[in-house]
Design an enzyme around this catalytic site. Structure first.
Site, PDB file in Angstrom:
ATOM      1  N   HIS A  83     116.368 -21.747 -31.362  1.00  0.00           N
ATOM      2  CA  HIS A  83     115.793 -21.374 -30.061  1.00  0.00           C
ATOM      3  C   HIS A  83     114.278 -21.473 -30.131  1.00  0.00           C
ATOM      4  CE1 HIS A  83     114.537 -17.137 -30.986  1.00  0.00           C
ATOM      5  NE2 HIS A  83     115.658 -17.062 -31.689  1.00  0.00           N
ATOM      6  N   ASP A  87     110.845 -16.268 -36.202  1.00  0.00           N
ATOM      7  CA  ASP A  87     111.983 -16.111 -35.295  1.00  0.00           C
ATOM      8  C   ASP A  87     111.586 -16.705 -33.940  1.00  0.00           C
ATOM      9  OD1 ASP A  87     114.223 -15.328 -33.902  1.00  0.00           O
ATOM     10  OD2 ASP A  87     113.765 -13.191 -33.959  1.00  0.00           O
ATOM     11  N   GLU A 138     116.318 -17.131 -25.677  1.00  0.00           N
ATOM     12  CA  GLU A 138     117.257 -16.404 -26.542  1.00  0.00           C
ATOM     13  C   GLU A 138     116.886 -14.941 -26.644  1.00  0.00           C
ATOM     14  OE1 GLU A 138     118.793 -14.784 -30.424  1.00  0.00           O
ATOM     15  OE2 GLU A 138     116.747 -14.940 -29.667  1.00  0.00           O
ATOM     16  N   HIS A 175     110.099  -9.560 -35.515  1.00  0.00           N
ATOM     17  CA  HIS A 175     109.546  -9.081 -34.244  1.00  0.00           C
ATOM     18  C   HIS A 175     108.257  -8.284 -34.468  1.00  0.00           C
ATOM     19  CE1 HIS A 175     113.292  -9.663 -31.504  1.00  0.00           C
ATOM     20  NE2 HIS A 175     113.162 -10.631 -32.400  1.00  0.00           N
TER      21      HIS A 175
END
Length: 360
Positions: free
Chosen positions: A66, A181, A213, A324
């Site tokens: 993604h 990510d 995503e 994150h």
């Protein structure tokens, strides 16, 4: 790892692209793959795939990373020129205070800022013990008024991303950067496309990435509907449990021990036949792997396997520390071994094998 490949990783992780604003990442993906690809397909949301070995008689295999990273969106500009924002994707407020950010205006101009809040001197002893609410934070870009902020081109709706330089950690194989990510997933796809140049495949392969995503596996729904694959994979990131405070129950994986194979996560239970096939290929080629469950997270496979009449799907992930946040960390061996696995799977997924997987 060759210097050229590291430079590509650096470019890919540093390019901005939050949910709904993935255009620059898509352009970089095209730049890195265009000499190897004759056709791309794109759905209405922006999910985008290179098509390799297009033959109507062959089964279709989808490998989807993604494009998007977690970030923020400008929600308001105060009278005194401070920026208020809302998250795009999941954030823990404690990782944000005093961090630097980049606002990308509608014209592409980059505005540098820092997350501000009350200093501890102005907080009561009780308040200092509590996590500072994200909704009370703001971004200071050095402006003196709302008018000045708007003169610089900033407006409500602009994308905000973490600001950090991607780097190798002290000569080791550990790589630090924002947006691993899931830019590491995108680079796995890029490198797989490069390695497959000139090779014959027993399938038509759709290699690319979904959008949005981080806000509900949205692009995977539309992309899978567009491509209608026989088999689908999500190439993503997973938790690493090898830091102080993490327990094996939270994650049994570690950096440098190979790709994570998701037996189950919050979004899906892996297709057993496909899971067993992936394990068989990894063991055949001595590719290290880590079987794991992630009850609190999900991947695009969660949308893929529920599309159409149900599609056998599986998630393969690179373990990441500090997901994150501004400063996530990966191990280069996990990246390279995941590329090895993805290429090997694509070389073996013929019609007979896919039918055996479905009937397992």
């Amino acid at each position: 790892m060759e210097k050229e490949l590291f430079n590509d990783l650096k470019r890919m992780t540093e390019v901005p692209g939050i949910p709904g604003h993935e255009y620059a990442v898509r352009e970089l993906f095209n730049e890195m793959t265009q000499e190897y690809v004759n056709e791309y397909v794109t759905d209405g949301l922006g999910s985008h795939f290179a098509v390799l070995n297009k033959q109507p008689s062959l089964p279709k295999v989808l490998m989807g990373a993604h494009f998007d990273e977690v970030g923020f969106i400008v929600s308001n500009i105060t009278e005194k020129g401070f920026i208020q924002f809302v998250p795009a994707g999941g954030w823990w407020s404690q990782v944000l205070l005093a961090q630097q950010l980049t606002i990308i205006t509608n014209e592409g101009k980059r505005i540098h800022g820092v997350v501000g809040s009350k200093p501890p001197h102005a907080l009561s002893l009780e308040a200092r013990k509590q996590p500072y609410p994200l909704e009370d934070m703001f971004i200071d870009i050095g402006a003196s008024s709302e008018e000045e902020v708007r003169e610089w081109g900033v407006q409500v709706g602009d994308m905000i991303t973490p600001y950090i330089e991607t780097r190798r950690m002290n000569g080791s194989k550990f790589l630090l950067g924002k947006a691993w990510d899931n830019r590491i997933g995108v680079m796995i796809i890029v490198e797989a496309i490069r390695r497959l140049k000139g090779k014959s495949l027993p399938n038509t392969a759709y290699l690319g990435a979904n959008v949005q995503e981080e806000v509900g596996l949205r692009g995977a729904k539309t992309a899978t509907h567009m491509i209608q694959p026989d088999i689908a994979f999500a190439i993503d990131t997973g938790l690493s449990g090898d830091t102080p405070g993490m327990t094996p129950k939270e994650s049994n994986c570690k950096l440098g021990a190979g790709p994570e194979l998701f037996v189950m996560d919050h979004s899906m239970i892996a297709h057993v036949g496909l899971r067993n096939f992936v394990i068989k290929v990894a063991e055949e080629l001595n590719i290290p792997y880590q079987l794991t469950t992630t009850p609190g997270g999900g991947t695009d496979a969660g949308s893929q396997h529920l599309s159409l009449n149900g599609i056998p799907s599986f998630a393969i992930a690179v373990p990441v520390r500090y997901l994150h946040s501004h400063t996530s960390m990966i191990h280069e061996d996990d990246f390279l071994k995941t590329v090895d696995l993805v290429v090997a799977l694509l070389e073996r997924l013929d019609e007979v094998t896919i039918n055996e997987i479905k009937n397992a």
